[in-house]
Enzyme design. Structure first.
Site, short mmCIF file in Angstrom:
data_model
loop_
_atom_site.label_atom_id
_atom_site.label_comp_id
_atom_site.label_asym_id
_atom_site.label_seq_id
_atom_site.Cartn_x
_atom_site.Cartn_y
_atom_site.Cartn_z
N LYS A 1 -6.77 11.02 0.34
CA LYS A 1 -7.01 9.46 0.35
C LYS A 1 -5.82 8.89 -0.19
O LYS A 1 -5.66 7.73 0.11
CB LYS A 1 -8.29 9.13 -0.26
CG LYS A 1 -9.27 9.69 0.22
CD LYS A 1 -10.70 9.14 -0.78
CE LYS A 1 -11.88 10.08 -0.23
NZ LYS A 1 -12.95 9.81 -1.43
N GLY A 2 -5.03 9.23 -1.24
CA GLY A 2 -4.34 8.49 -1.83
C GLY A 2 -3.12 7.63 -0.89
O GLY A 2 -2.76 6.71 -1.67
N ASP B 1 1.35 9.37 -1.45
CA ASP B 1 1.47 8.27 -2.50
C ASP B 1 2.19 9.08 -3.84
O ASP B 1 3.02 8.49 -4.46
CB ASP B 1 0.03 8.08 -3.09
CG ASP B 1 -0.77 9.02 -3.20
OD1 ASP B 1 -0.85 10.21 -2.65
OD2 ASP B 1 -1.74 9.06 -4.04
N ASP C 1 3.34 15.57 -7.68
CA ASP C 1 3.07 16.04 -8.97
C ASP C 1 3.27 17.20 -9.09
O ASP C 1 4.59 17.84 -9.20
CB ASP C 1 1.45 15.70 -9.39
CG ASP C 1 1.02 15.68 -10.80
OD1 ASP C 1 1.42 16.80 -11.38
OD2 ASP C 1 0.35 14.68 -11.35
N LYS D 1 6.70 12.55 -9.79
CA LYS D 1 6.40 12.92 -11.28
C LYS D 1 7.02 14.56 -11.43
O LYS D 1 6.39 15.35 -11.62
CB LYS D 1 4.98 13.12 -11.33
CG LYS D 1 4.63 12.76 -13.05
CD LYS D 1 3.25 13.00 -12.92
CE LYS D 1 2.32 11.94 -12.99
NZ LYS D 1 1.03 12.45 -13.34
N PHE E 1 -1.29 9.97 -16.62
CA PHE E 1 -2.36 10.13 -15.58
C PHE E 1 -2.17 8.38 -15.16
O PHE E 1 -2.33 7.54 -15.68
CB PHE E 1 -3.48 10.53 -16.14
CG PHE E 1 -4.79 10.84 -14.93
CD1 PHE E 1 -4.65 11.87 -14.47
CD2 PHE E 1 -5.47 9.88 -14.28
CE1 PHE E 1 -5.57 12.29 -13.41
CE2 PHE E 1 -6.16 9.98 -13.39
CZ PHE E 1 -6.29 11.29 -12.78
N LEU E 2 -1.91 8.43 -13.67
CA LEU E 2 -1.69 7.11 -13.06
C LEU E 2 -2.79 6.69 -12.09
O LEU E 2 -3.15 7.70 -11.27
CB LEU E 2 -0.26 7.12 -12.49
CG LEU E 2 0.88 7.65 -13.39
CD1 LEU E 2 2.23 7.76 -12.47
CD2 LEU E 2 1.19 6.28 -14.24
N ARG F 1 -8.37 3.02 -7.42
CA ARG F 1 -7.40 2.86 -6.03
C ARG F 1 -7.25 1.48 -5.60
O ARG F 1 -6.13 1.26 -5.07
CB ARG F 1 -8.24 3.74 -4.88
CG ARG F 1 -8.27 5.15 -4.93
CD ARG F 1 -8.40 5.82 -3.64
NE ARG F 1 -9.13 7.06 -3.73
CZ ARG F 1 -8.51 8.35 -3.90
NH1 ARG F 1 -7.17 8.31 -3.99
NH2 ARG F 1 -9.38 9.22 -3.97
C1 PRP Z 1 -3.44 13.72 -4.93
C2 PRP Z 1 -2.31 12.79 -4.22
C3 PRP Z 1 -1.37 14.01 -3.59
C4 PRP Z 1 -1.42 14.95 -4.79
C5 PRP Z 1 -0.55 15.28 -5.37
O1 PRP Z 1 -4.25 13.78 -4.10
O2 PRP Z 1 -2.99 11.78 -3.34
O3 PRP Z 1 -1.87 14.39 -2.39
O4 PRP Z 1 -2.60 14.45 -5.50
O5 PRP Z 1 -0.55 16.22 -6.26
P1 PRP Z 1 0.10 17.53 -6.19
O6 PRP Z 1 1.67 17.22 -6.07
O7 PRP Z 1 -0.27 18.26 -7.77
O8 PRP Z 1 -0.33 18.49 -5.26
P2 PRP Z 1 -5.79 14.32 -4.42
O9 PRP Z 1 -5.89 16.10 -4.49
O10 PRP Z 1 -6.05 13.74 -5.85
O11 PRP Z 1 -6.61 13.77 -3.44
P3 PRP Z 1 -6.91 12.05 -2.99
O12 PRP Z 1 -5.61 11.74 -2.69
O13 PRP Z 1 -8.00 12.19 -1.95
O14 PRP Z 1 -7.09 11.27 -4.30
#
Ligand code: PRP
Length: 175
Positions: A43-44, A100, A103, A131, A152-153, A165
């Site tokens: 979703k991000g 978005d 990490d 990051k 944590f952002l 969000r």
């Molecule tokens: C978050 C973000 C990225 C991912 C990055 O998604 O939107 O897709 O984490 O992290 P990584 O590099 O450690 O894989 P999340 O799994 O939280 O799902 P969301 O976007 O639905 O919140």
């Protein structure tokens, strides 16, 4: 009941908007004469992608997948849950993934490997927040907005257990 969270401002909406404009200009320049497929990872990505595509001059096709690895946790589970898989045809297309944040790199790395096997004409990655201090999987970022600290952002699409969000700025959250 959980204690209220304290938010520390990291990036203002003006700072984010400036970078999104710069990214749109770079993408416009690089995709002249093409019709790229923008694939957002939900979703991000939804706030970033909505702002980015409205600044473009080149015509684009837009699709999404929904991948999740954090759930309500603050660290990656390391396992990708495919909430909504790929619907678009990839073969021969110029594909730009929109994320978005990168990490650990597990999500973007997994999705890029998956797409590569489908033989796109080109495959690039556009990321608003990077990051690098947390990286486990190397991912080549072609278009980058900001390098962000290891905190944590939340905000501008990023959540903490589903909240925050909608905030137009980027914040660090402390318990
Ligand atoms: C978050 C973000 C990225 C991912 C990055 O998604 O939107 O897709 O984490 O992290 P990584 O590099 O450690 O894989 P999340 O799994 O939280 O799902 P969301 O976007 O639905 O919140």
């Amino acid at each position: 009941m959980t204690a209220p969270k304290r938010l520390t401002l990291i990036l203002t909406k003006e700072e984010i908007s400036r970078e999104v404009k710069r990214l749109a200009q770079e993408i416009d320049r690089d995709y002249q004469g093409k019709y790229p497929l923008f694939l957002g990872i939900l979703k991000g990505c939804f706030v970033f992608m909505a702002d980015l595509v409205r600044l473009l001059q080149v015509p684009v096709e837009i699709d999404f997948v929904s991948l999740s690895s954090y759930g309500s946790a603050k660290v990656s589970s390391g396992k990708i849950k495919v909430v909504q898989g790929l619907r678009s045809q990839i073969k021969g297309r110029d594909v730009l993934i929109i994320e978005d944040i990168v990490d650990t790199g597990i999500t973007a790395g997994y999705f890029m490997n998956y797409l590569r096997r489908k033989k796109p004409a080109s495959l690039k990655l556009c990321v608003l927040f990077d990051k690098p201090s947390r990286r486990q999987v190397h991912v080549p970022i072609d278009y980058l907005g900001f390098t962000v600290p290891d905190r944590f952002l939340v905000g501008y699409g990023l959540d903490c257990d589903g909240s925050f969000r909608h905030l137009p700025e980027l914040y660090a959250i402390e318990d």
